[in-house]
Scaffold this motif. Structure first.
Motif, PDB file in Angstrom:
ATOM      1  N   GLU A  74       0.832  -1.201   0.000  1.00  0.00           N
ATOM      2  CA  GLU A  74       0.000   0.000   0.000  1.00  0.00           C
ATOM      3  C   GLU A  74       0.868   1.253   0.000  1.00  0.00           C
ATOM      4  N   LYS A 115       2.514   1.694  -3.397  1.00  0.00           N
ATOM      5  CA  LYS A 115       1.582   2.079  -4.455  1.00  0.00           C
ATOM      6  C   LYS A 115       1.566   3.582  -4.666  1.00  0.00           C
ATOM      7  N   GLU A 121      -1.738  -1.332  -8.262  1.00  0.00           N
ATOM      8  CA  GLU A 121      -1.712  -2.343  -7.203  1.00  0.00           C
ATOM      9  C   GLU A 121      -0.833  -3.529  -7.592  1.00  0.00           C
ATOM     10  N   HIS A 158       2.488  -6.655   3.994  1.00  0.00           N
ATOM     11  CA  HIS A 158       2.922  -5.649   4.972  1.00  0.00           C
ATOM     12  C   HIS A 158       3.878  -6.326   5.953  1.00  0.00           C
TER      13      HIS A 158
END
Length: 618
Positions: free
Chosen positions: A241, A244, A382, A463
């Motif tokens: 994330e 991105k 993504e 993550h």
């Protein structure tokens, strides 16, 4: 020691030892862990298996449901491997229980006919439009849920068979009238009370404390003023994330992806078809086909002869269909019709014999690029972020291991900053460091004592984090000078409560002996009478007090939610029966009996069925 171990890893002796260890895992431990008895099974119940695919689908559905309800709280729970394992096992337990009930229902001879399945589908409101079954809505709903017509029918059949057993159990349970009455009286009971509140904070205000009292309280309660062991933590955080945000997607990238995946943005070819269904009588189907070939009206024949009563009233029309939603044999015949108006030969499927007519055609149509441009750009960003994430993850793992005494090289390798905390404990750590896996890593000897980098730790999908301990501050009792204000406030609170309790006991003693003047002497008055039920903060004390006899109040002592001491006078016990509520109590008791019966049946079935669980942890 760790440096010498790393230097020796490339030695021939170590390679031989590692090779033998790897082989032993392949032929024993690791092999059995991965396979778990059957590579395709999550569990077996008797002679029936629950496939890993079905289990993973059920797990994901339940996980998504919980995520939508609990949000970030549920995500934090999933960071604990022990919770994930327990959660996955609970899903598999439910699947095993459902299968046990299905098997038991079948052993009792419970069955569901094809006609019942068709009737249920036709009557389901989810598939209706203006009160009528709609074939298009039906097919679209199945596609969204990931069902084919056959798999959905099988799902309904299994569910209906299981529900026959559950309905039989529910209809056989009941509650006794006396049982319902007694429970209703207990639940709907209320009590008339008067109260005197002795506020602890007010009583604590004027209390004088000596240095000796403060010191003794501090020594006796040193655990309250102990600072836990704390560490300074350095860490590198990496997430898809986050990556991105820096991904650049060009117009050319979007257009190329659109062209390469044009089917994804195109509607399926659709055919509007009608059919005549004949069950079990091919001769009749052949005679109907002969009539059609002689010029008979298809809609009229369907209305008069089709045994699919859902479509017969519409002249046999099934509406618009796409590929992969109908019976394969039916679908093959329908999509082989070349021209509008063409009629198939007699086609046999699992439902009977069909004659199919092509009514209309809709060719596949692509959405314009402009309509899906933003969606494609987001998807490409993504994808690129995820690809970059996994590349950097491998690099982070390698560099953090090869240069274990610092995060500098690892941070440079993945172009991410080193973040650092002040002294923290598990209770006040930043959110990113609170997962069980991170805490375990920080407490491990390699990280905490040897000062090495941790392994890469996954804290959420895409993550990860690598941590190291930069400094340690031992657990210690904070000096009195530093916590004196907290000690004084706590000791005053204790003494204020003691004072309130002593006063309450003095007043209660007088009241029990019939001396009401004790209230006036202490400047106290009861409140007006009020009715409380079991939801009141004082209910635990009040509902445990004896009932008043001959109108004489009963006295007791309680504590409210603020910690104040409350003197209670119980004047009356009342029961006001609400007949509507009695019906609810009756239903709840019956439901409880039903749950106990079901639990008992499942216990017996589990004890008498061979059930094997395979690996459910991730």
């Amino acid at each position: 020691m760790m440096e010498r171990f790393r230097e020796g890893v490339n030695g021939p002796f170590v390679k031989i030892v590692l090779g033998l260890i790897i082989l032993s895992f392949v032929f024993a431990g690791v092999g059995s862990y991965i396979i778990g008895g059957n590579a395709n099974s999550a569990a077996t119940v008797g002679n029936t298996e629950i496939s890993r695919g079905d289990f993973e689908q059920a797990y994901q559905n339940e996980r998504n449901r919980m995520q939508s309800q609990l949000g970030d709280y549920f995500s934090s729970m999933l960071a604990d491997p022990a919770y994930v394992e327990s959660f996955r096992k609970s899903v598999l337990d439910r699947m095993v229980n459902d299968l046990l009930l299905e098997q038991h229902a079948e052993s009792l001879g419970l069955r569901v006919s094809d006609a019942q399945i068709r009737t249920m589908i036709l009557e389901m409101p989810q598939f209706q439009n203006n009160g009528q079954f709609d074939q298009e809505i039906y097919q679209a709903a199945l596609r969204r849920a990931g069902f084919s017509a056959e798999s959905f029918a099988l799902y309904l059949r299994r569910d209906l068979i299981r529900n026959q057993l559950l309905t039989a159990l529910q209809n056989s349970d009941f509650s006794l009238e006396g049982e319902v009455q007694a429970q209703s009286e207990l639940i709907m009971q209320s009590r008339e009370v008067r109260t005197v509140t002795l506020p602890v904070a007010e009583m604590a205000k004027n209390i004088e404390l000596s240095d000796a009292e403060i010191d003794i309280f501090y020594q006796e309660n040193s655990v309250r003023y102990t600072r836990p062991e704390q560490v300074k933590v350095g860490y590198i955080e990496l997430s898809a994330e986050q990556l991105k945000q820096g991904v650049d997607v060009s117009e050319q990238d979007v257009e190329q992806y659109y062209q390469d995946n044009i089917n994804k943005y195109s509607t399926e070819e659709q055919r509007k078809v009608s059919h005549i269904l004949v069950q079990g009588d091919k001769a009749l189907a052949d005679s109907l086909l002969a009539e059609l070939n002689s010029g008979a009206d298809f809609a009229k024949l369907a209305e008069d002869n089709s045994q699919d009563f859902g479509s017969a009233e519409e002249g046999g029309s099934l509406g618009w269909i796409e590929r992969d939603v109908m019976d394969p044999t039916f679908e093959e015949a329908a999509f082989s019709l070349a021209n509008v108006g063409d009629v198939s030969e007699v086609v046999e499927s699992n439902f009977g014999y069909h004659i199919i007519k092509l009514d209309e055609l809709k060719d596949s149509q692509a959405q314009p690029l402009a309509d899906v441009k933003e969606e494609i750009a987001t998807e490409l960003a993504e994808q690129k972020a995820v690809d970059e994430f996994y590349e950097l993850q491998n690099e982070l793992e390698r560099v953090a291991f090869e240069y274990p005494d610092s995060l500098d090289d690892a941070a440079e390798a993945v172009a991410q900053p080193i973040q650092a905390t002040d002294f923290i404990s598990a209770q006040d750590a930043p959110e990113v460091l609170r997962s069980q896996a991170v805490i375990q890593a920080l407490l491990s000897p390699e990280v905490k004592e040897d000062g090495l980098n941790s392994e890469v730790i996954e804290i959420a999908p895409e993550h990860i984090i690598v941590v190291r301990v930069d400094d340690i501050r031992d657990e210690t009792v904070l000096p009195l000078e530093e916590v004196s204000q907290q000690v004084v406030e706590a000791l005053k609170q204790v003494k204020g409560e003691q004072k309130a309790v002593e006063l309450a006991e003095t007043v209660l003693e007088g009241l029990v002996n019939g001396d009401n003047s004790v209230l006036t002497q202490n400047g106290l008055n009861f409140s007006e009478s009020t009715s409380i039920d079991r939801r009141d903060p004082l209910a635990e004390t009040v509902f445990s007090m004896a009932k008043p006899v001959d109108g004489n109040a009963v006295y007791g002592q309680a504590k409210d939610f603020e910690g104040n001491i409350v003197i209670v006078a119980l004047d009356k016990v009342e029961v006001n029966i609400d007949n509507q509520f009695v019906s609810q109590v009756d239903a709840q008791l019956t439901q409880l009996n039903n749950q106990q019966d079901l639990s008992g049946i499942l216990s017996i079935l589990r004890a008498n069925t061979d059930i094997d669980y395979y690996i459910v942890s991730q």
